[in-house]
Motif scaffolding. Structure first.
Motif, mmCIF file in Angstrom:
data_model
loop_
_atom_site.group_PDB
_atom_site.id
_atom_site.type_symbol
_atom_site.label_atom_id
_atom_site.label_comp_id
_atom_site.label_asym_id
_atom_site.label_seq_id
_atom_site.Cartn_x
_atom_site.Cartn_y
_atom_site.Cartn_z
ATOM 1 N N SER A 67 0.857 -1.175 0.000
ATOM 2 C CA SER A 67 0.000 0.000 0.000
ATOM 3 C C SER A 67 0.898 1.232 0.000
ATOM 4 O O SER A 67 2.114 1.117 0.090
ATOM 5 C CB SER A 67 -0.931 -0.016 1.219
ATOM 6 O OG SER A 67 -1.893 1.008 1.117
ATOM 7 N N ASN A 68 0.294 2.385 -0.108
ATOM 8 C CA ASN A 68 1.091 3.590 -0.327
ATOM 9 C C ASN A 68 0.660 4.758 0.545
ATOM 10 O O ASN A 68 -0.535 4.940 0.814
ATOM 11 C CB ASN A 68 0.983 4.035 -1.799
ATOM 12 C CG ASN A 68 1.539 3.020 -2.765
ATOM 13 O OD1 ASN A 68 2.740 2.863 -2.898
ATOM 14 N ND2 ASN A 68 0.645 2.297 -3.432
ATOM 15 N N ASN A 69 1.655 5.521 0.966
ATOM 16 C CA ASN A 69 1.419 6.856 1.486
ATOM 17 C C ASN A 69 1.409 7.832 0.309
ATOM 18 O O ASN A 69 2.051 7.588 -0.713
ATOM 19 C CB ASN A 69 2.534 7.270 2.452
ATOM 20 C CG ASN A 69 2.559 6.437 3.713
ATOM 21 O OD1 ASN A 69 1.525 5.964 4.180
ATOM 22 N ND2 ASN A 69 3.743 6.250 4.280
ATOM 23 N N LEU A 70 0.714 8.926 0.472
ATOM 24 C CA LEU A 70 0.651 9.963 -0.567
ATOM 25 C C LEU A 70 1.069 11.293 0.045
ATOM 26 O O LEU A 70 0.523 11.701 1.071
ATOM 27 C CB LEU A 70 -0.768 10.063 -1.131
ATOM 28 C CG LEU A 70 -1.037 11.239 -2.076
ATOM 29 C CD1 LEU A 70 -0.229 11.088 -3.365
ATOM 30 C CD2 LEU A 70 -2.527 11.355 -2.374
ATOM 31 N N LEU A 71 2.029 11.946 -0.572
ATOM 32 C CA LEU A 71 2.497 13.243 -0.092
ATOM 33 C C LEU A 71 2.316 14.301 -1.173
ATOM 34 O O LEU A 71 2.496 14.034 -2.367
ATOM 35 C CB LEU A 71 3.991 13.209 0.275
ATOM 36 C CG LEU A 71 4.427 12.373 1.461
ATOM 37 C CD1 LEU A 71 4.751 10.960 1.006
ATOM 38 C CD2 LEU A 71 5.638 12.996 2.143
ATOM 39 N N ALA A 72 1.968 15.498 -0.736
ATOM 40 C CA ALA A 72 1.959 16.673 -1.598
ATOM 41 C C ALA A 72 2.523 17.819 -0.777
ATOM 42 O O ALA A 72 2.493 17.786 0.452
ATOM 43 C CB ALA A 72 0.551 16.989 -2.083
ATOM 44 N N LYS A 73 3.039 18.846 -1.448
ATOM 45 C CA LYS A 73 3.644 19.942 -0.683
ATOM 46 C C LYS A 73 3.428 21.274 -1.375
ATOM 47 O O LYS A 73 3.219 21.343 -2.596
ATOM 48 C CB LYS A 73 5.140 19.714 -0.486
ATOM 49 C CG LYS A 73 5.969 19.816 -1.763
ATOM 50 C CD LYS A 73 7.457 19.661 -1.468
ATOM 51 C CE LYS A 73 8.286 19.790 -2.759
ATOM 52 N NZ LYS A 73 9.733 19.690 -2.494
ATOM 53 N N ILE A 74 3.480 22.313 -0.565
ATOM 54 C CA ILE A 74 3.562 23.690 -1.045
ATOM 55 C C ILE A 74 4.908 24.215 -0.568
ATOM 56 O O ILE A 74 5.115 24.364 0.643
ATOM 57 C CB ILE A 74 2.402 24.551 -0.505
ATOM 58 C CG1 ILE A 74 1.072 24.026 -1.056
ATOM 59 C CG2 ILE A 74 2.608 26.017 -0.866
ATOM 60 C CD1 ILE A 74 -0.145 24.761 -0.549
ATOM 61 N N PRO A 75 5.857 24.442 -1.465
ATOM 62 C CA PRO A 75 7.209 24.820 -1.047
ATOM 63 C C PRO A 75 7.230 26.149 -0.298
ATOM 64 O O PRO A 75 6.494 27.090 -0.631
ATOM 65 C CB PRO A 75 7.977 24.935 -2.373
ATOM 66 C CG PRO A 75 7.179 24.117 -3.343
ATOM 67 C CD PRO A 75 5.751 24.280 -2.920
ATOM 68 N N GLY A 76 8.064 26.215 0.719
ATOM 69 C CA GLY A 76 8.224 27.448 1.471
ATOM 70 C C GLY A 76 8.961 28.507 0.665
ATOM 71 O O GLY A 76 9.861 28.195 -0.122
ATOM 72 N N THR A 77 8.589 29.746 0.875
ATOM 73 C CA THR A 77 9.185 30.842 0.113
ATOM 74 C C THR A 77 10.521 31.287 0.675
ATOM 75 O O THR A 77 11.362 31.813 -0.069
ATOM 76 C CB THR A 77 8.236 32.048 0.094
ATOM 77 O OG1 THR A 77 7.936 32.431 1.454
ATOM 78 C CG2 THR A 77 6.935 31.707 -0.626
ATOM 79 N N GLU A 78 10.730 31.094 1.992
ATOM 80 C CA GLU A 78 11.964 31.564 2.612
ATOM 81 C C GLU A 78 12.788 30.436 3.213
ATOM 82 O O GLU A 78 14.017 30.481 3.180
ATOM 83 C CB GLU A 78 11.649 32.606 3.701
ATOM 84 C CG GLU A 78 11.047 33.887 3.155
ATOM 85 C CD GLU A 78 10.844 34.937 4.239
ATOM 86 O OE1 GLU A 78 11.364 34.749 5.369
ATOM 87 O OE2 GLU A 78 10.143 35.932 3.968
ATOM 88 N N ARG A 79 12.136 29.417 3.775
ATOM 89 C CA ARG A 79 12.841 28.311 4.420
ATOM 90 C C ARG A 79 12.269 26.983 3.902
ATOM 91 O O ARG A 79 11.618 26.246 4.648
ATOM 92 C CB ARG A 79 12.729 28.418 5.944
ATOM 93 C CG ARG A 79 13.424 29.661 6.505
ATOM 94 C CD ARG A 79 13.307 29.759 8.023
ATOM 95 N NE ARG A 79 11.932 29.915 8.454
ATOM 96 C CZ ARG A 79 11.251 31.061 8.390
ATOM 97 N NH1 ARG A 79 11.821 32.148 7.892
ATOM 98 N NH2 ARG A 79 9.999 31.111 8.811
ATOM 99 N N PRO A 80 12.503 26.698 2.612
ATOM 100 C CA PRO A 80 11.890 25.502 2.011
ATOM 101 C C PRO A 80 12.388 24.191 2.594
ATOM 102 O O PRO A 80 11.739 23.158 2.396
ATOM 103 C CB PRO A 80 12.258 25.636 0.530
ATOM 104 C CG PRO A 80 13.498 26.481 0.522
ATOM 105 C CD PRO A 80 13.321 27.455 1.656
ATOM 106 N N ASN A 81 13.511 24.210 3.304
ATOM 107 C CA ASN A 81 14.036 22.990 3.911
ATOM 108 C C ASN A 81 13.619 22.827 5.367
ATOM 109 O O ASN A 81 14.216 22.051 6.111
ATOM 110 C CB ASN A 81 15.557 22.950 3.780
ATOM 111 C CG ASN A 81 15.999 22.853 2.329
ATOM 112 O OD1 ASN A 81 15.359 22.189 1.524
ATOM 113 N ND2 ASN A 81 17.080 23.533 1.986
ATOM 114 N N GLU A 82 12.605 23.570 5.771
ATOM 115 C CA GLU A 82 11.941 23.384 7.054
ATOM 116 C C GLU A 82 10.482 23.068 6.760
ATOM 117 O O GLU A 82 9.913 23.583 5.789
ATOM 118 C CB GLU A 82 12.080 24.634 7.927
ATOM 119 C CG GLU A 82 13.535 24.980 8.244
ATOM 120 C CD GLU A 82 13.669 26.283 9.026
ATOM 121 O OE1 GLU A 82 12.628 26.865 9.420
ATOM 122 O OE2 GLU A 82 14.813 26.719 9.257
#
Length: 292
Positions: A38-53
């Protein structure tokens, strides 16, 4: 007699030491193992200033399958409309709100996890092999069964008193004329029974709201039997299907709060912390150097 006495004690719910029944039991157990993918599903909205948080919203998309025998109407499918189609719908609407609103400074991730009903397996798999660093994940906000009740004065959360996320939530709740409380059933250990727990076990401050019971109209006297009646009729039962009489009032109240909570954390430069008595502090502290 010893067995009968032990059973009688067990039925009272009393705790006690081991009881010598004066008996031996030899058991042979045969088992088969089946691997199901089975699978997990991920989606994201990238951060404008700290995308790696990261700030996570999570919900589980699975339920418990089919009943061994159909009910009187011939239905054998556990649809899981409340548990947890309501949470997955809430997660989709949360993503829609973030897409339409101001872009977050931290990346916001929307995680639909699988196999929650089989023992939190989807979130356990994610936490064991995360796509995005748990050390740099500021929070997980888990949505499992939105409250389908009239307006409440309380915002119930599992494991109240564990993290600063509750304090932020409480400030927004006060604007609604509400207060953050516990879920009312601490003996159930609910904080350890949904997907946010695997984030917490990885050190990430994690919060899960629940159904409030202090109704604006009628107080606890009306809300407690209302909630307990819902659980009795629908929780993990074939009756958990779409119903035309759903009351979305408290669900909408909570989703508004959860959006504001997530956006506040996403736009903050600070990291929400566990409270001093929380058992997850030491885990979080081990990665403190990655959040400087």
């Amino acid at each position: 007699p010893a067995l009968e006495a032990a059973l009688a004690t067990a039925r009272t719910g009393a705790l006690g030491g081991a009881v010598d029944l004066g008996a031996r039991l030899d058991v042979d157990i045969a088992e088969t193992t089946e691997v199901i993918h089975s699978n997990n599903l991920l989606a994201k909205i990238p951060g404008t200033e700290r995308p790696n948080e990261y700030v996570f919203y999570s919900a589980h998309w699975d339920h418990v399958g089919k009943a061994r025998t159909p009910n009187a109407e011939g239905d054998d499918i556990f649809n899981g409309a409340w548990d947890n189609a309501s949470g997955t719908a809430g997660l989709i609407e949360m993503a829609r709100a973030f897409k339409a609103g101001p872009a977050p400074k931290r990346t916001v991730v929307f995680l639909h996890v699988t196999a929650e009903e089989q023992g939190l397996l989807g979130s356990e798999a994610y936490a064991a092999d995360p796509v995005y660093s748990l050390a740099r994940t500021a929070a997980d906000i888990n949505i499992d069964m939105l409250p389908f009740t009239p307006a409440t004065r309380d915002v119930a959360v599992f494991g109240v008193g564990k993290s600063e996320l509750e304090d932020i939530l409480g400030r927004f709740a006060a604007v609604q004329g509400r207060v953050v409380t516990g879920d009312g059933y601490p003996e159930e250990g609910f904080y350890y029974r949904s997907d946010h727990f695997n984030f917490a076990a990885g050190g990430v401050p994690a919060l899960m709201p629940w159904t409030g019971r202090d109704f604006v109209e009628g107080g606890i006297g009306a809300g407690k039997p209302y909630y307990e009646g819902q659980m009795e009729r629908y929780y993990h039962k074939l009756t958990d299907e779409w119903r035309a009489d759903y009351d979305f009032t408290a669900a909408l109240q909570n989703l508004d709060l959860l959006y504001r909570l997530g956006l506040t954390v996403a736009d903050s430069e600070s990291w929400p912390a566990w409270k001093p008595t929380a058992e997850f502090n030491a885990i979080r502290d081990r990665t403190a150097d990655q959040r400087r």
